[in-house]
Design a protein around this motif. Structure first.
Motif, PDB file in Angstrom:
ATOM      1  N   MET A 217       0.845  -1.200   0.000  1.00  0.00           N
ATOM      2  CA  MET A 217       0.000   0.000   0.000  1.00  0.00           C
ATOM      3  C   MET A 217       0.875   1.243   0.000  1.00  0.00           C
ATOM      4  SD  MET A 217      -3.086  -0.710   2.671  1.00  0.00           S
ATOM      5  CE  MET A 217      -3.745   0.946   2.438  1.00  0.00           C
ATOM      6  N   ASP A 218       0.388   2.253  -0.709  1.00  0.00           N
ATOM      7  CA  ASP A 218       1.062   3.556  -0.660  1.00  0.00           C
ATOM      8  C   ASP A 218       0.030   4.626  -0.981  1.00  0.00           C
ATOM      9  OD1 ASP A 218       2.993   5.444  -0.368  1.00  0.00           O
ATOM     10  OD2 ASP A 218       3.966   5.094  -2.299  1.00  0.00           O
ATOM     11  N   GLY A 219       0.059   5.712  -0.233  1.00  0.00           N
ATOM     12  CA  GLY A 219      -0.839   6.837  -0.492  1.00  0.00           C
ATOM     13  C   GLY A 219      -2.310   6.483  -0.427  1.00  0.00           C
ATOM     14  N   GLY A 220      -2.677   5.524   0.434  1.00  0.00           N
ATOM     15  CA  GLY A 220      -4.087   5.227   0.629  1.00  0.00           C
ATOM     16  C   GLY A 220      -4.696   4.298  -0.394  1.00  0.00           C
ATOM     17  N   VAL A 221      -3.889   3.707  -1.261  1.00  0.00           N
ATOM     18  CA  VAL A 221      -4.412   2.729  -2.217  1.00  0.00           C
ATOM     19  C   VAL A 221      -3.523   1.481  -2.202  1.00  0.00           C
ATOM     20  CG1 VAL A 221      -5.434   4.457  -3.760  1.00  0.00           C
ATOM     21  CG2 VAL A 221      -3.071   3.721  -4.109  1.00  0.00           C
ATOM     22  N   VAL A 222      -4.105   0.361  -2.683  1.00  0.00           N
ATOM     23  CA  VAL A 222      -3.306  -0.858  -2.869  1.00  0.00           C
ATOM     24  C   VAL A 222      -2.575  -0.709  -4.194  1.00  0.00           C
ATOM     25  CG1 VAL A 222      -3.396  -3.345  -3.261  1.00  0.00           C
ATOM     26  CG2 VAL A 222      -4.844  -2.296  -1.512  1.00  0.00           C
ATOM     27  N   VAL A 223      -1.247  -0.659  -4.142  1.00  0.00           N
ATOM     28  CA  VAL A 223      -0.467  -0.454  -5.362  1.00  0.00           C
ATOM     29  C   VAL A 223      -0.291  -1.769  -6.107  1.00  0.00           C
ATOM     30  CG1 VAL A 223       1.755   0.293  -6.293  1.00  0.00           C
ATOM     31  CG2 VAL A 223       0.699   1.540  -4.399  1.00  0.00           C
ATOM     32  N   GLU A 224       0.107  -2.808  -5.381  1.00  0.00           N
ATOM     33  CA  GLU A 224       0.155  -4.119  -6.016  1.00  0.00           C
ATOM     34  C   GLU A 224       0.090  -5.205  -4.967  1.00  0.00           C
ATOM     35  OE1 GLU A 224       4.661  -3.780  -7.373  1.00  0.00           O
ATOM     36  OE2 GLU A 224       3.914  -5.803  -7.751  1.00  0.00           O
ATOM     37  N   GLN A 225      -0.339  -6.365  -5.391  1.00  0.00           N
ATOM     38  CA  GLN A 225      -0.412  -7.500  -4.485  1.00  0.00           C
ATOM     39  C   GLN A 225      -0.200  -8.787  -5.248  1.00  0.00           C
ATOM     40  OE1 GLN A 225      -4.371  -8.476  -2.944  1.00  0.00           O
ATOM     41  NE2 GLN A 225      -5.206  -6.770  -4.126  1.00  0.00           N
ATOM     42  N   GLY A 226       0.210  -9.799  -4.490  1.00  0.00           N
ATOM     43  CA  GLY A 226       0.457 -11.088  -5.133  1.00  0.00           C
ATOM     44  C   GLY A 226       1.285 -11.965  -4.224  1.00  0.00           C
ATOM     45  N   PRO A 227       1.753 -13.097  -4.716  1.00  0.00           N
ATOM     46  CA  PRO A 227       2.595 -13.974  -3.898  1.00  0.00           C
ATOM     47  C   PRO A 227       3.865 -13.233  -3.488  1.00  0.00           C
ATOM     48  CG  PRO A 227       1.924 -15.044  -5.947  1.00  0.00           C
ATOM     49  CD  PRO A 227       1.529 -13.622  -6.065  1.00  0.00           C
ATOM     50  N   PRO A 228       4.408 -13.548  -2.314  1.00  0.00           N
ATOM     51  CA  PRO A 228       5.554 -12.792  -1.804  1.00  0.00           C
ATOM     52  C   PRO A 228       6.735 -12.757  -2.768  1.00  0.00           C
ATOM     53  CG  PRO A 228       5.037 -14.675  -0.377  1.00  0.00           C
ATOM     54  CD  PRO A 228       3.912 -14.546  -1.344  1.00  0.00           C
ATOM     55  N   GLN A 229       7.004 -13.887  -3.448  1.00  0.00           N
ATOM     56  CA  GLN A 229       8.178 -13.876  -4.325  1.00  0.00           C
ATOM     57  C   GLN A 229       8.008 -12.890  -5.474  1.00  0.00           C
ATOM     58  OE1 GLN A 229       6.381 -16.444  -3.457  1.00  0.00           O
ATOM     59  NE2 GLN A 229       5.837 -17.828  -5.144  1.00  0.00           N
ATOM     60  N   GLU A 230       6.727 -12.619  -5.877  1.00  0.00           N
ATOM     61  CA  GLU A 230       6.506 -11.638  -6.938  1.00  0.00           C
ATOM     62  C   GLU A 230       6.605 -10.211  -6.412  1.00  0.00           C
ATOM     63  OE1 GLU A 230       2.905 -12.246  -9.128  1.00  0.00           O
ATOM     64  OE2 GLU A 230       3.408 -14.342  -9.567  1.00  0.00           O
ATOM     65  N   VAL A 231       5.823  -9.916  -5.345  1.00  0.00           N
ATOM     66  CA  VAL A 231       5.778  -8.533  -4.850  1.00  0.00           C
ATOM     67  C   VAL A 231       7.131  -8.125  -4.266  1.00  0.00           C
ATOM     68  CG1 VAL A 231       4.673  -6.971  -3.224  1.00  0.00           C
ATOM     69  CG2 VAL A 231       3.308  -8.685  -4.424  1.00  0.00           C
ATOM     70  N   LEU A 232       7.750  -9.046  -3.478  1.00  0.00           N
ATOM     71  CA  LEU A 232       9.026  -8.700  -2.847  1.00  0.00           C
ATOM     72  C   LEU A 232      10.204  -8.977  -3.759  1.00  0.00           C
ATOM     73  CD1 LEU A 232       8.339 -10.154   0.713  1.00  0.00           C
ATOM     74  CD2 LEU A 232       8.085  -7.798  -0.049  1.00  0.00           C
ATOM     75  N   GLY A 233      10.078 -10.022  -4.574  1.00  0.00           N
ATOM     76  CA  GLY A 233      11.208 -10.432  -5.395  1.00  0.00           C
ATOM     77  C   GLY A 233      11.270  -9.711  -6.723  1.00  0.00           C
ATOM     78  N   ALA A 234      10.114  -9.518  -7.362  1.00  0.00           N
ATOM     79  CA  ALA A 234      10.102  -8.870  -8.676  1.00  0.00           C
ATOM     80  C   ALA A 234       8.943  -7.896  -8.768  1.00  0.00           C
ATOM     81  CB  ALA A 234       9.980  -9.939  -9.776  1.00  0.00           C
ATOM     82  N   PRO A 235       9.027  -6.794  -7.975  1.00  0.00           N
ATOM     83  CA  PRO A 235       7.904  -5.858  -7.962  1.00  0.00           C
ATOM     84  C   PRO A 235       7.689  -5.215  -9.333  1.00  0.00           C
ATOM     85  CG  PRO A 235       9.785  -4.971  -6.772  1.00  0.00           C
ATOM     86  CD  PRO A 235      10.126  -6.377  -7.103  1.00  0.00           C
ATOM     87  N   LYS A 236       6.400  -5.065  -9.695  1.00  0.00           N
ATOM     88  CA  LYS A 236       6.081  -4.485 -10.998  1.00  0.00           C
ATOM     89  C   LYS A 236       6.105  -2.968 -10.950  1.00  0.00           C
ATOM     90  CE  LYS A 236       2.896  -8.210 -12.374  1.00  0.00           C
ATOM     91  NZ  LYS A 236       2.535  -8.740 -11.035  1.00  0.00           N
ATOM     92  N   HIS A 237       5.748  -2.415  -9.780  1.00  0.00           N
ATOM     93  CA  HIS A 237       5.567  -0.966  -9.723  1.00  0.00           C
ATOM     94  C   HIS A 237       6.803  -0.257  -9.173  1.00  0.00           C
ATOM     95  CE1 HIS A 237       1.237  -0.454 -10.683  1.00  0.00           C
ATOM     96  NE2 HIS A 237       1.252  -1.743 -10.443  1.00  0.00           N
ATOM     97  N   GLU A 238       7.031   0.920  -9.711  1.00  0.00           N
ATOM     98  CA  GLU A 238       8.169   1.713  -9.296  1.00  0.00           C
ATOM     99  C   GLU A 238       8.096   2.045  -7.800  1.00  0.00           C
ATOM    100  OE1 GLU A 238      10.943   2.275 -10.734  1.00  0.00           O
ATOM    101  OE2 GLU A 238      11.463   3.214  -8.816  1.00  0.00           O
TER     102      GLU A 238
END
Lengths: 279, 264
Positions: A217-238
C-alpha cells in the motif's frame, strides 16, 4: 452470529477513510480468504494500519463496505461486540491490562463475554500460554515481562477467545530487535495451524516466508499485491521498488542523500539471505 | 584561606542548623509554659472528656466522613462518566452540576439539604436521619470535586486499554467497569485520599443540622466542652482526635499505593 464459510474471511469494497480533511484510504478493494495469511506492507502514512483498524471497526469507515466472515461490519445495526468475538487483534503497544495478572488478562474476556466458568477459562488460558511459551508467567503482572513476552501474552489473550481471524498491527515494531524472533515464531506457528491472518508489518523476511499473499500500500491505495516472491522479489511498480530498496538497503539510500529522486534502474535489492530471526 | 567545596558545604549546613535551633530555643524559653498549660492542658478536663470523645464523637466523625465519601465516590463516578459521555446533554448536566457545587460553600449545601429537603418533601424523611443528611449534604459537594479527579484518572488510562477490551468483544460498559475504571482509581488514589481527609474535617459542619448528644462529632463536642468548662483544653484534645484519624489513614494509603505499584 451468522457465518457463511464459503465467503472470504474479510471482504472490503471501495473503502474510504478520512480524518478531517486528510484522506487516508482512497478506495480499497481487498479480500482475505479463509485460512489465508496476508501481509500488508508499505511506508508509514500509507494507510495500512488504518485499513486493519477499519476491519475491526476501531475506525469508522467514511464510505465503502466491509464484511468479516460474511457479516457486514459497516451495517449501522451490526452487533459489533458479537462480531468482534470472532476477531483477534494484536496491537503494536501490546495493550495488556496492567492491573491484572497474565492469567487474568487471558480469562477476563472469556468470563465476561463468553460467560465461561473460572475453571474452563483458566484451562483455555493455560493452554494458550503454553502455545506461546509463557506457561511459567501465568501469575506475573505485565510490567514484570519483557516486551516480547508481553506481546506473546497479548497474542495468547486474543487466541483464548478462539477467533476465526487474527489481525496484527505492526506486532513487532515496539520490540527490541533480539525479542522480535520469539513473537514472529509464535505467529508463524499460528499460520501453520491454519489461522486466517492479516498482518501489517515491516518484517520483510516474515512476509516472504510466511505470507500467502503480500499487499503493498502507498498513499491510501493498494499499489500491487500477489505472492511474496513476486511482490518482494520482482515488484512491478516503481513505488514498490523504491519502498523495498529503502527498507532492505537503508544505509545505501541514506548515503545517496536523494532517495526519492533517482529510482534505481536495477531491480529491488534481494532480501538478505542470512535469516536473523531464524524463521 | 580558601575552603574546599565539601568544607564550604559542611560549614553552610552547620550554620543553618544553628539558626534553626536558636529560633526553636528562643520560642521555647520565651513562652509562658504555666499559663499555656493552664489554658490548653488541664489533665482533669482531659480526663472528663473520655470516653465520650472516642465512643461518640470520634465514632460519629468517622461515620459521617465515610458516609459522605461513599456517596461522593459513587455520585462522582457517575458524574465523571457523564462528562465523558458521547451524549451531549449528559455532558452539559454534569458540567453544570460540577461548576455549581464546586462554587458553593459546603456549609450552605449542607444547610439546604438539611432544611430544604424536609420542606420540599414533608411526607418523607431522609433515610438515616442526621447521618443521611450529612452524607448527602457533604457528599453532594465532594462528588463535584471527585468527579473531576476521576475524569482525569479515566483520561489518564491509555486509549489502547479500551480498544483492547473492545476487540475482545466487551461492551463499552463492561470495558469501562472491568478494565478502565479499576486502573483509573489506582491513578487517583492520592487525590482521593486528599478528599477523604478534607471530608474528615468538613464533617465538623454537622452542627448546622442541630446535632444531639447521640449524634455529636469531634468539633462540636470540643466546643461544647470549651463553653462548659471555660477552658481551651477540649480544643487541643479535639485536634488530637482528628490526627488519630488522618495520620493512620495516610499510612494505609501509602501501603495501598505500594501494593498497586507492581500492577501498573
Amino acid at each position: 452470529m451468522t457465518t457463511a464459510p464459503s465467503r472470504p474471511a474479510v471482504e472490503i469494497r471501495d473503502l474510504h477513510k478520512s480524518f478531517g480533511p486528510l484522506k487516508v484510504l482512497k478506495g480499497i478493494d481487498f479480500e482475505v480468504g479463509q485460512g489465508e495469511v496476508v501481509c500488508v506492507i508499505g511506508p508509514s502514512g500509507s494507510g495500512k494500519s488504518t485499513l486493519l483498524r477499519c476491519v475491526d471497526l476501531l475506525e469508522e469507515p467514511t464510505a465503502g463496505k466491509i464484511w468479516v466472515n460474511g457479516v457486514e461490519m459497516t451495517d449501522p445495526d451490526v452487533e459489533i461486540d458479537a462480531v468482534r468475538r470472532g476477531i483477534g487483534m494484536v496491537f503494536q503497544s501490546f495493550n495488556l491490562f496492567p492491573h491484572l495478572t497474565v492469567l487474568n488478562n487471558l480469562t477476563i474476556a472469556q468470563r465476561r463475554v463468553l460467560r465461561r466458568g473460572r475453571a474452563e477459562a483458566e484451562r483455555v488460558a493455560r493452554a494458550n500460554l503454553e502455545r506461546v511459551g509463557l506457561t511459567d508467567k501465568a501469575d506475573a503482572f505485565p510490567a514484570q515481562l519483557s516486551g516480547g513476552q508481553q506481546q506473546r501474552a497479548a497474542i495468547a489473550r486474543s487466541l483464548s477467545m478462539e477467533p476465526k481471524l487474527m489481525l496484527f498491527d505492526e506486532p513487532t515494531s515496539a520490540l527490541d530487535p533480539e525479542l522480535v524472533g520469539d513473537v514472529l515464531t509464535v505467529m508463524r506457528k499460528l499460520a501453520e495451524d491454519g489461522m486466517t491472518m492479516m498482518v501489517v508489518t515491516h518484517e520483510m523476511a516474515f512476509a516472504r516466508d510466511v505470507a500467502d499473499r503480500v499487499v503493498f500500500m502507498d498513499g491510501g491505495v493498494v499499489v500491487e499485491q500477489g505472492p511474496p516472491q513476486e511482490v518482494l522479489g520482482a515488484p512491478k511498480h516503481e513505488r514498490t521498488r523504491a519502498f523495498l530498496s529503502r527498507v532492505l538497503d537503508p544505509t545505501h539510500v541514506a548515503q545517496l542523500g536523494q532517495p526519492d529522486q533517482s529510482p534505481s534502474p536495477s531491480p529491488a535489492p534481494s532480501l538478505p539471505t542470512d535469516d536473523r530471526h531464524n524463521l | 584561606m580558601k575552603l574546599r567545596r565539601r568544607q564550604r558545604e559542611r560549614l553552610s549546613l552547620g550554620l543553618q542548623y544553628l539558626v534553626f535551633i536558636a529560633i526553636i530555643a528562643t520560642v521555647l524559653v520565651a513562652a509562658d509554659w504555666d499559663r499555656l498549660a493552664d489554658a490548653f492542658f488541664r489533665v482533669d478536663i482531659i480526663k472528663s472528656m473520655f470516653p465520650t470523645i472516642i465512643t461518640v464523637a470520634l465514632r460519629n466523625t468517622i461515620l459521617y466522613t465515610l458516609g459522605a465519601f461513599a456517596f461522593g465516590l459513587v455520585f462522582g463516578t457517575i458524574l465523571a462518566l457523564m462528562r465523558l459521555s458521547r451524549v451531549a446533554p449528559y455532558r452539559w448536566v454534569a458540567t453544570a452540576y460540577i461548576e455549581l457545587f464546586r462554587g458553593l460553600p459546603a456549609l450552605l449545601v449542607l444547610f439546604l439539604v438539611g432544611y430544604g429537603i424536609p420542606i420540599a418533601f414533608p411526607e418523607r424523611e431522609i433515610p438515616g436521619g442526621v447521618f443521611g443528611s450529612i452524607a448527602i449534604g457533604l457528599g453532594l459537594t465532594a462528588a463535584a470535586y471527585m468527579a473531576e479527579t476521576i475524569r482525569a484518572g479515566i483520561q489518564a488510562v491509555p486509549k489502547g486499554q479500551m480498544e483492547a477490551a473492545r476487540t475482545l468483544g466487551m461492551s463499552h460498559f463492561t470495558a469501562m467497569r472491568t478494565i478502565v475504571i479499576p486502573q483509573a482509581f489506582r491513578i487517583v488514589i492520592p487525590p482521593l485520599t486528599n478528599e477523604l481527609i478534607l471530608l474528615t474535617k468538613d464533617s465538623s459542619l454537622a452542627y448546622v443540622l442541630g446535632v444531639t448528644a447521640q449524634t455529636i462529632e469531634i468539633t462540636k463536642f470540643g466546643r461544647d466542652m470549651l463553653n462548659d468548662r471555660v477552658n481551651a483544653t477540649p480544643l487541643l484534645v479535639a485536634g488530637l482526635a482528628y490526627l488519630v484519624i488522618t495520620l493512620p489513614l495516610s499510612q494505609v494509603v501509602r501501603r495501598l499505593e505500594l501494593r498497586y505499584a507492581k500492577a501498573r
